[in-house]
Design a protein around this motif. Structure first.
Motif, mmCIF file in Angstrom:
data_model
loop_
_atom_site.group_PDB
_atom_site.id
_atom_site.type_symbol
_atom_site.label_atom_id
_atom_site.label_comp_id
_atom_site.label_asym_id
_atom_site.label_seq_id
_atom_site.Cartn_x
_atom_site.Cartn_y
_atom_site.Cartn_z
ATOM 1 N N UNK A 185 0.886 -1.184 -0.063
ATOM 2 C CA UNK A 185 -0.131 0.033 -0.029
ATOM 3 C C UNK A 185 0.668 1.366 -0.123
ATOM 4 N N UNK A 186 2.001 1.280 0.695
ATOM 5 C CA UNK A 186 2.705 2.512 0.589
ATOM 6 C C UNK A 186 3.461 2.705 -0.433
ATOM 7 N N UNK A 187 3.639 1.756 -1.394
ATOM 8 C CA UNK A 187 4.428 1.494 -2.613
ATOM 9 C C UNK A 187 3.477 2.145 -3.690
ATOM 10 N N UNK A 188 1.989 1.844 -3.492
ATOM 11 C CA UNK A 188 1.102 2.224 -4.156
ATOM 12 C C UNK A 188 0.825 3.664 -3.992
ATOM 13 N N UNK A 189 1.169 4.269 -2.817
ATOM 14 C CA UNK A 189 0.676 5.606 -2.697
ATOM 15 C C UNK A 189 1.795 6.304 -3.335
ATOM 16 N N UNK A 190 3.262 5.827 -3.242
ATOM 17 C CA UNK A 190 4.267 6.541 -3.606
ATOM 18 C C UNK A 190 4.039 6.709 -5.322
ATOM 19 N N UNK A 191 3.613 5.649 -5.888
ATOM 20 C CA UNK A 191 3.537 5.735 -7.448
ATOM 21 C C UNK A 191 2.441 6.910 -7.695
ATOM 22 N N UNK A 192 1.227 7.085 -6.831
ATOM 23 C CA UNK A 192 0.294 7.989 -7.141
ATOM 24 C C UNK A 192 1.065 9.439 -6.878
ATOM 25 N N UNK A 193 1.940 9.669 -5.727
ATOM 26 C CA UNK A 193 2.541 10.981 -5.679
ATOM 27 C C UNK A 193 3.460 11.311 -6.995
ATOM 28 N N UNK A 194 4.077 10.371 -7.637
ATOM 29 C CA UNK A 194 4.908 10.378 -8.827
ATOM 30 C C UNK A 194 4.325 10.997 -9.972
ATOM 31 N N UNK A 195 2.914 10.351 -9.962
ATOM 32 C CA UNK A 195 1.969 10.835 -11.044
ATOM 33 C C UNK A 195 1.416 12.167 -10.771
ATOM 34 N N UNK A 196 1.329 12.725 -9.474
ATOM 35 C CA UNK A 196 0.978 13.862 -9.290
ATOM 36 C C UNK A 196 2.034 15.012 -9.725
ATOM 37 N N UNK A 197 3.389 14.696 -9.376
ATOM 38 C CA UNK A 197 4.385 15.643 -9.858
ATOM 39 C C UNK A 197 4.563 15.782 -11.230
ATOM 40 N N UNK A 198 4.026 14.883 -12.188
ATOM 41 C CA UNK A 198 4.209 15.187 -13.494
ATOM 42 C C UNK A 198 3.117 16.236 -13.940
ATOM 43 N N UNK A 199 2.285 16.357 -13.257
ATOM 44 C CA UNK A 199 1.251 17.615 -13.700
ATOM 45 C C UNK A 199 1.800 19.025 -12.885
ATOM 46 N N UNK A 200 2.831 19.093 -12.407
ATOM 47 C CA UNK A 200 3.164 20.496 -11.584
ATOM 48 C C UNK A 200 3.457 21.426 -12.906
ATOM 49 N N UNK A 201 4.261 20.666 -13.980
ATOM 50 C CA UNK A 201 4.713 21.771 -14.993
ATOM 51 C C UNK A 201 3.624 22.157 -15.816
ATOM 52 N N UNK A 202 2.565 21.364 -15.750
ATOM 53 C CA UNK A 202 1.248 22.017 -16.384
ATOM 54 C C UNK A 202 0.434 23.263 -15.890
ATOM 55 N N UNK A 203 1.102 23.413 -14.566
ATOM 56 C CA UNK A 203 0.131 24.716 -13.948
ATOM 57 C C UNK A 203 0.300 25.740 -14.693
ATOM 58 N N UNK A 204 1.260 26.084 -15.545
ATOM 59 C CA UNK A 204 1.549 27.455 -16.283
ATOM 60 C C UNK A 204 0.686 27.395 -17.439
ATOM 61 N N UNK A 205 -0.030 26.455 -17.900
ATOM 62 C CA UNK A 205 -0.969 26.558 -19.166
ATOM 63 C C UNK A 205 -2.298 26.869 -18.852
ATOM 64 N N UNK A 206 -2.875 27.655 -19.528
ATOM 65 C CA UNK A 206 -4.253 28.018 -19.449
ATOM 66 C C UNK A 206 -5.200 27.780 -20.789
ATOM 67 N N UNK A 207 -6.178 27.249 -20.443
ATOM 68 C CA UNK A 207 -6.929 26.819 -21.686
ATOM 69 C C UNK A 207 -7.659 28.080 -22.624
ATOM 70 N N UNK A 208 -7.734 27.981 -23.602
ATOM 71 C CA UNK A 208 -8.405 28.996 -24.517
ATOM 72 C C UNK A 208 -9.822 28.681 -25.071
ATOM 73 N N UNK A 209 -10.745 29.375 -24.641
ATOM 74 C CA UNK A 209 -12.078 29.175 -24.682
ATOM 75 C C UNK A 209 -12.503 29.071 -26.261
ATOM 76 N N UNK A 210 -11.925 29.860 -27.155
ATOM 77 C CA UNK A 210 -12.326 29.930 -28.453
ATOM 78 C C UNK A 210 -11.665 28.689 -29.350
ATOM 79 N N UNK A 211 -12.335 28.291 -30.239
ATOM 80 C CA UNK A 211 -11.992 27.116 -31.182
ATOM 81 C C UNK A 211 -10.591 27.478 -31.943
#
Length: 425
Positions: free
Chosen positions: A386-412
């Motif tokens: 279970x601890x190893x599974x939690x660590x894998x989920x934490x690594x997945x979260x860290x991959x999202x950090x660089x995406x914080x700088x992106x912002x969605x454009x509403x117009x097609x």
């Protein structure tokens, strides 16, 4: 005052949407069948095999292996076929397969319960991308995240009532009646879906050759690879699949070994989780327009990683239930964040294929882990797993950090022009 009035009208118009009304009605029926299937078959298999962890793991394997294999194909065909009719036919075929298996159970072949899960998983790979396409067609962009929150809240309600429904159905009526109810629920869902507005008129696609299908699939892979958001989301999916696939199979052993409870206690853990999901879904609905989906997803995964490890370490019933509650509060952030990111950063004509490419990233890892989780349980302590599974989920979260700088454009805009690097704050 004007802004408040506008928001209220927006929320009202969402529930007046015929598509939203119908998809929620259909989801109620599907969730009824799915939860009875999940618990009735789980209890049945454990009774027939004497709580064999490998047999329990095989249930997860037959569910997720076809998802991994058919999601590529299902996503591609979802972009070619009419989504409404695709969903209807998938529910009808699911119902037929359930009744066919019911006959085999009556005549003494209990192993065929695995077949129900297998067929349902295959058909879902054609149905799920179609649901996403219909959301794209019938829900306004500014209402998308709120619509996803409403849809997720329905799942949370069944996290509360579903486990008890499945256990009670199996204990009182047996596996035959339980499977029969599943078949009726899937059939009624198909009938309800006829209320969805007719599919958009589309140019009839020519008969697909293997080369054409492969070309369309390759275009979907290329689309994901060229998008920094979707590509990072794929890595997050893979790591989350490792974590979820591991703990999902072994949760019943947390109940029996770590907590010293009977198997039926698992329903109370899931009910606690479901109550929290319902509360979390309501909170997400109020904050949906204020928090970017990538940050919402990262927050949900952080909560999940910590609670996974905590559940594995805990031997206290109140503490475990508390952790399940906290995990449930964060889960809507994961589900809504994922779906919103896919829909916001994907052109409608690619929605099915993007789902077909990203889903195997998650499910493929789940397939592997559900297959080996039973054997891991025999070799390593449950706490370490279970601890190893939690660590894998934490690594997945860290991959999202660089995406914080992106912002969605509403117009097609063209596919790769939907992202704009902007400072936030």
């Amino acid at each position: 005052m004007l802004k408040t009035k506008k928001n209220a009208e927006g929320g009202t118009s969402l529930f007046r949407n015929t598509f939203i009304q119908t998809i929620l009605m259909s989801n109620i029926l599907l969730q009824t069948g799915i939860w009875i299937r999940n618990f009735a078959i789980l209890m049945y298999v454990t009774d027939m095999t004497g709580d064999d962890p490998v047999a329990v793991g095989l249930m997860g394997f037959v569910e997720f292996l076809p998802i991994f294999i058919f999601s590529f194909i299902g996503g591609t065909f979802a972009d070619r076929w009419r989504p409404r009719l695709t969903m209807i036919w998938c529910d009808i075929l699911s119902s037929i397969s359930v009744f066919a298996v019911l006959l085999t159970i009556i005549f003494g072949s209990w192993h065929m319960v695995y077949f129900v899960t297998f067929i349902s998983a295959v058909l879902s790979q054609f149905s799920q991308p179609s649901i996403m396409k219909l959301f794209k067609q019938h829900v306004k962009p500014e209402q998308m995240q709120s619509a996803m929150a409403v849809f997720q809240s329905m799942s949370a309600i069944f996290m509360v009532v579903g486990p008890s429904l499945g256990v009670i159905c199996y204990q009182r009526f047996g596996i035959e009646v339980s499977v029969g109810i599943m078949g009726v629920a899937f059939l009624l869902s198909a009938l309800v879906l006829f209320r969805i507005p007719s599919d958009k008129k589309i140019e009839k696609a020519p008969a697909a050759s293997v080369r054409q299908i492969w070309g369309e699939l390759s275009a979907g892979v290329s689309y994901v690879w060229k998008s920094p958001v979707l590509k990072s989301l794929g890595g997050t999916f893979a790591l989350a699949g490792i974590a979820v696939g591991t703990v999902q199979v072994l949760s019943i052993f947390v109940v029996t070994e770590r907590l010293g409870q009977e198997k039926g206690f698992l329903q109370y853990m899931l009910m606690t989780n479901g109550v929290a999901m319902l509360i979390g879904g309501a909170l997400v609905m109020t904050l949906a327009k204020k928090i970017p989906p990538q940050k919402m997803l990262a927050f949900g995964m952080l909560i999940s990683s910590l609670t996974m490890a905590g559940v594995g370490l805990s031997t206290s019933v109140p503490l475990t239930l508390g952790l399940q509650f906290i995990s449930g509060l964060g889960f809507p952030c994961i589900q809504i964040g994922i779906n919103t990111m896919i829909l916001q950063w994907t052109d409608e004509k690619f929605v099915g294929r993007v789902n077909g490419v990203l889903t195997p990233m998650f499910v493929g890892m789940m397939v592997i882990m559900t297959l080996v989780a039973g054997n891991l349980k025999k070799m390593y302590p449950l706490v370490g797993i279970y601890c190893a599974a939690g660590f894998a989920m934490l690594l997945g979260m860290l991959l999202l950090v660089p995406l914080f700088k992106y912002k969605f454009q509403q117009q097609p805009q063209p596919p790769q022009s939907k992202l704009e690097t902007v400072p936030e704050g």
